[in-house]
Design a protein around this motif. Structure first.
Motif, mmCIF file in Angstrom:
data_model
loop_
_atom_site.group_PDB
_atom_site.id
_atom_site.type_symbol
_atom_site.label_atom_id
_atom_site.label_comp_id
_atom_site.label_asym_id
_atom_site.label_seq_id
_atom_site.Cartn_x
_atom_site.Cartn_y
_atom_site.Cartn_z
ATOM 1 N N LYS A 1 1.300 -1.043 -0.117
ATOM 2 C CA LYS A 1 -0.391 0.054 0.396
ATOM 3 C C LYS A 1 0.600 1.019 -0.180
ATOM 4 O O LYS A 1 2.412 1.341 0.752
ATOM 5 N N ASN A 2 0.724 2.179 -0.749
ATOM 6 C CA ASN A 2 1.053 3.528 -0.690
ATOM 7 C C ASN A 2 2.388 3.838 -1.722
ATOM 8 O O ASN A 2 2.834 4.511 -2.525
ATOM 9 N N TYR A 3 2.610 2.116 -2.177
ATOM 10 C CA TYR A 3 4.165 2.801 -3.235
ATOM 11 C C TYR A 3 3.063 2.312 -4.673
ATOM 12 O O TYR A 3 2.107 2.117 -4.749
ATOM 13 N N THR A 4 3.589 3.277 -5.701
ATOM 14 C CA THR A 4 3.076 3.242 -7.046
ATOM 15 C C THR A 4 4.241 3.038 -7.990
ATOM 16 O O THR A 4 5.476 3.248 -7.599
ATOM 17 N N LEU A 5 4.125 2.886 -9.158
ATOM 18 C CA LEU A 5 4.692 2.643 -10.499
ATOM 19 C C LEU A 5 6.260 3.927 -11.089
ATOM 20 O O LEU A 5 5.471 5.121 -10.367
ATOM 21 N N HIS A 6 6.861 3.914 -10.186
ATOM 22 C CA HIS A 6 7.713 4.690 -10.464
ATOM 23 C C HIS A 6 8.739 5.202 -11.733
ATOM 24 O O HIS A 6 9.192 3.639 -12.901
ATOM 25 N N THR A 7 7.965 6.424 -12.179
ATOM 26 C CA THR A 7 8.776 6.417 -13.936
ATOM 27 C C THR A 7 9.910 7.007 -14.364
ATOM 28 O O THR A 7 10.053 7.266 -15.210
ATOM 29 N N ARG A 8 10.163 7.473 -13.390
ATOM 30 C CA ARG A 8 11.289 8.884 -13.710
ATOM 31 C C ARG A 8 12.719 7.437 -13.685
ATOM 32 O O ARG A 8 13.585 7.849 -12.810
ATOM 33 N N VAL A 9 12.197 7.098 -15.239
ATOM 34 C CA VAL A 9 13.749 6.001 -14.898
ATOM 35 C C VAL A 9 14.720 6.355 -15.421
ATOM 36 O O VAL A 9 14.288 7.552 -16.525
ATOM 37 N N SER A 10 15.811 6.569 -16.079
ATOM 38 C CA SER A 10 17.161 6.624 -16.650
ATOM 39 C C SER A 10 17.528 5.704 -17.386
ATOM 40 O O SER A 10 16.800 4.644 -17.408
ATOM 41 N N PRO A 11 18.599 5.457 -17.601
ATOM 42 C CA PRO A 11 19.058 4.267 -18.492
ATOM 43 C C PRO A 11 19.938 3.399 -18.130
ATOM 44 O O PRO A 11 20.101 2.099 -17.703
ATOM 45 N N MET A 12 20.323 3.904 -16.390
ATOM 46 C CA MET A 12 21.073 2.852 -15.974
ATOM 47 C C MET A 12 19.880 2.049 -15.457
ATOM 48 O O MET A 12 19.827 0.933 -14.834
ATOM 49 N N TRP B 1 6.649 5.772 -2.952
ATOM 50 C CA TRP B 1 6.429 6.330 -2.389
ATOM 51 C C TRP B 1 6.353 6.721 -2.065
ATOM 52 O O TRP B 1 7.382 7.491 -1.233
ATOM 53 N N ASP B 2 5.656 8.624 -2.483
ATOM 54 C CA ASP B 2 6.462 10.069 -1.903
ATOM 55 C C ASP B 2 5.572 10.674 -0.915
ATOM 56 O O ASP B 2 3.860 10.201 -0.477
ATOM 57 N N GLN B 3 5.888 11.443 -0.161
ATOM 58 C CA GLN B 3 5.600 12.098 1.158
ATOM 59 C C GLN B 3 6.076 12.758 0.670
ATOM 60 O O GLN B 3 6.416 13.989 0.273
ATOM 61 N N THR B 4 5.360 14.078 1.767
ATOM 62 C CA THR B 4 5.880 15.491 1.597
ATOM 63 C C THR B 4 7.360 16.230 1.779
ATOM 64 O O THR B 4 7.276 16.405 0.658
ATOM 65 N N ASP B 5 7.770 14.999 2.252
ATOM 66 C CA ASP B 5 9.540 15.394 2.594
ATOM 67 C C ASP B 5 10.744 14.141 2.033
ATOM 68 O O ASP B 5 11.319 14.177 2.488
ATOM 69 N N ARG B 6 9.627 13.385 1.623
ATOM 70 C CA ARG B 6 10.298 12.035 0.937
ATOM 71 C C ARG B 6 9.857 11.354 0.586
ATOM 72 O O ARG B 6 8.809 11.583 -0.313
ATOM 73 N N VAL B 7 10.620 10.884 -0.173
ATOM 74 C CA VAL B 7 10.755 9.448 -1.383
ATOM 75 C C VAL B 7 10.933 8.157 -1.504
ATOM 76 O O VAL B 7 12.376 8.236 -1.457
ATOM 77 N N TYR B 8 9.671 7.620 -0.574
ATOM 78 C CA TYR B 8 10.572 5.654 -0.257
ATOM 79 C C TYR B 8 10.834 5.219 -1.847
ATOM 80 O O TYR B 8 9.908 4.984 -2.951
ATOM 81 N N LEU B 9 11.770 4.531 -2.213
ATOM 82 C CA LEU B 9 11.886 3.329 -3.290
ATOM 83 C C LEU B 9 11.673 2.375 -2.841
ATOM 84 O O LEU B 9 11.677 1.735 -1.442
ATOM 85 N N GLY B 10 11.248 1.532 -3.556
ATOM 86 C CA GLY B 10 11.017 -0.125 -3.410
ATOM 87 C C GLY B 10 10.915 -1.225 -4.932
ATOM 88 O O GLY B 10 10.560 -0.765 -5.991
#
Length: 140
Positions: free
Chosen positions: A8-19, A29-38
């Motif tokens: 819950k709360n995690y969505t697809l991360h669309t800002r990918v790079s070639p790496m 999971w974006d919060q006001t002051d942080r971004v979790y990755l999973g």
């Protein structure tokens, strides 16, 4: 494993790079002051011994800490053009296995006029496997 749904709360991360694209899907999971990755750990995340690669852990730690520094400063009303990593350190505390849910959980420690200091804990199924610290040059 790509059919697994993120927590819950995690969505697809669309800002990918070639790496990072070969490691997709990556979730955020974006919060006001942080971004979790999973991610669900797959063979693409491993070294030749079948262990999750330290470079993979470090690269996504760098990503989430940079996103967090930017998001935290913007949420406070600061206008920035971007951030550049000037220092990155990772302490490996344990290992992770294929199929586990790995998260990068960052926190902005301090932002000055020119630098941002961020830390993150990396967990595999809720157990800490790494700790990272980074310093970023702020591009105003």
């Amino acid at each position: 494993m790509s059919d697994l749904q993120p927590p819950k709360n995690y969505t697809l991360h669309t800002r990918v790079s070639p790496m990072t694209e070969p490691w997709s899907p990556i979730y955020r999971w974006d919060q006001t002051d942080r971004v979790y990755l999973g991610v669900y750990l797959r063979e693409e995340h491993c070294n030749s011994r079948g262990l999750v690669h330290g470079g993979f852990i470090a690269a996504l730690a760098d990503n989430c800490m940079g996103y967090t520094a930017g998001q935290a400063m913007v949420s406070e009303g600061r206008k920035i053009r971007g951030l550049v990593t000037t220092n990155l350190a990772v302490d490996y505390l344990g290992s992770a296995k294929l199929g586990q849910w790995m998260t990068w959980e960052p926190e902005l420690i301090k932002a000055t006029g020119t630098l941002a200091f961020v830390q993150a804990i990396v967990n595999a199924d809720g157990v800490a496997v790494a700790r990272a610290n980074a310093t970023f040059k702020i591009r105003d």
